[in-house]
Design an enzyme around this catalytic site. Structure first.
Site, PDB file in Angstrom:
ATOM      1  N   ASP A 196      16.490 -49.253 -29.534  1.00  0.00           N
ATOM      2  CA  ASP A 196      17.116 -48.174 -28.789  1.00  0.00           C
ATOM      3  C   ASP A 196      18.433 -47.861 -29.500  1.00  0.00           C
ATOM      4  O   ASP A 196      18.891 -48.622 -30.362  1.00  0.00           O
ATOM      5  CB  ASP A 196      17.354 -48.645 -27.342  1.00  0.00           C
ATOM      6  CG  ASP A 196      18.180 -47.671 -26.542  1.00  0.00           C
ATOM      7  OD1 ASP A 196      17.784 -46.496 -26.460  1.00  0.00           O
ATOM      8  OD2 ASP A 196      19.235 -48.076 -26.023  1.00  0.00           O
ATOM      9  N   ASP A 245      21.782 -45.831 -27.885  1.00  0.00           N
ATOM     10  CA  ASP A 245      22.987 -45.940 -27.062  1.00  0.00           C
ATOM     11  C   ASP A 245      23.025 -47.270 -26.320  1.00  0.00           C
ATOM     12  O   ASP A 245      22.110 -47.597 -25.566  1.00  0.00           O
ATOM     13  CB  ASP A 245      23.054 -44.792 -26.052  1.00  0.00           C
ATOM     14  CG  ASP A 245      23.303 -43.448 -26.723  1.00  0.00           C
ATOM     15  OD1 ASP A 245      24.024 -43.430 -27.732  1.00  0.00           O
ATOM     16  OD2 ASP A 245      22.791 -42.432 -26.243  1.00  0.00           O
TER      17      ASP A 245
END
Length: 216
Positions: A13, A15
Site C-alpha cells: 500500500d 499512504d
C-alpha cells in the site's frame, strides 16, 4: 515476529505504509467534511485505505456530484504535499528490491500517487496499481490480484504490506500473507497479523526461493 516464508513478490500500500501523508490527507478531508456538515471526529477514521469515490458515496449526501467532489479532493491532496515524507527506512528498503519483485497498490488516483511518492523521495515502481485501474477498490482484492498478475506471480505467493483495515482485508481476500506497518497510525486497530513500526529494523534477502525478510 516477521514472516519467515519466502515470497515471489512484495506488494505495498502507499499512504501510511511507505509514505506518511496522513496529516495532509486528514487536512483535506477535514475541510471537505466540514463543508458537508459531517462530524469530523467520526468521519476521519473511515477514509483510510479506500478510494475517494467510495468514501464520498458512503456519506449518502443528497444533490452531490460524486465525480466533481472526487476531483476537488484530488486537487486539494495534490496541492498539499509539504509534509509528505517516507516511512522510516522505506526508501532504502524499496531500493534494495529487484524492480520485478515489488509493486505499489493504492486507493489514490495515479496523479496523486506519483506526486506523493516523488515528494517522499521514494522510487516509482514498475508496477503501480491505482484507483483508476480497478472497478472495485479495497477491501476488495482486485488491486492486489492485478499487481501480482502484472508481476507475473500469484497473489497468494506475495507478502502484502498494509496499514489500514480495508487494505488488510484486501490482502487477505487476495490470498496473500499480510504484515501491518504502524508508524503512521493515528487510528490504531487490532490485528492478528505481524506488525512492524517501520522498515528501519528489517532488510530483504533475495534467494533462489524468493524474497525473505530478516532483521537488520
Amino acid at each position: 515476529m516477521i514472516p519467515t516464508s519466502a515470497f515471489a513478490a512484495f506488494l505495498f500500500d502507499m499512504d501510511g505504509t511507505v509514505t506518511n501523508s496522513i496529516a495532509a490527507t486528514e487536512r483535506v478531508w477535514t475541510a471537505w467534511a466540514r463543508r458537508h456538515g459531517l462530524d469530523v471526529e467520526t468521519f476521519l477514521p473511515t477514509i483510510h485505505g479506500v478510494r475517494a469515490e467510495e468514501t464520498i458515496r458512503r456519506q449518502n449526501l443528497t444533490g452531490v456530484d460524486i465525480a466533481q467532489e472526487v476531483a476537488a479532493v484530488l486537487a486539494g491532496e495534490i496541492a498539499d504535499i509539504d509534509d509528505v515524507h517516507p516511512i522510516p527506512g522505506a526508501e532504502a528498503f524499496l531500493r534494495d528490491l529487484p524492480a520485478d519483485r515489488w509493486a505499489v497498490v493504492t486507493s489514490a488516483q495515479r496523479d496523486l500517487a506519483l506526486s506523493r511518492l516523488t515528494a517522499a523521495g521514494l522510487p516509482i515502481p514498475t508496477v503501480l496499481v491505482t484507483a483508476e485501474d480497478v472497478s472495485r477498490g479495497k477491501p476488495a482484492p482486485d488491486g492486489y490480484v492485478l499487481a501480482a498478475q502484472r508481476l507475473g506471480v500469484s497473489a497468494d505467493a506475495c507478502l502484502v504490506f498494509e496499514d489500514a483495515p480495508a487494505g488488510v482485508l484486501a490482502g487477505e481476500a487476495a490470498g496473500a500473507q499480510v504484515i501491518v506497518i504502524t508508524a503512521a497510525h493515528r487510528h490504531p486497530f487490532e490485528t492478528a497479523h505481524p506488525t512492524l513500526a517501520d522498515y528501519s529494523g528489517v532488510r530483504v534477502k533475495l534467494g533462489p526461493d524468493g524474497l525473505r525478510l530478516s532483521k537488520a
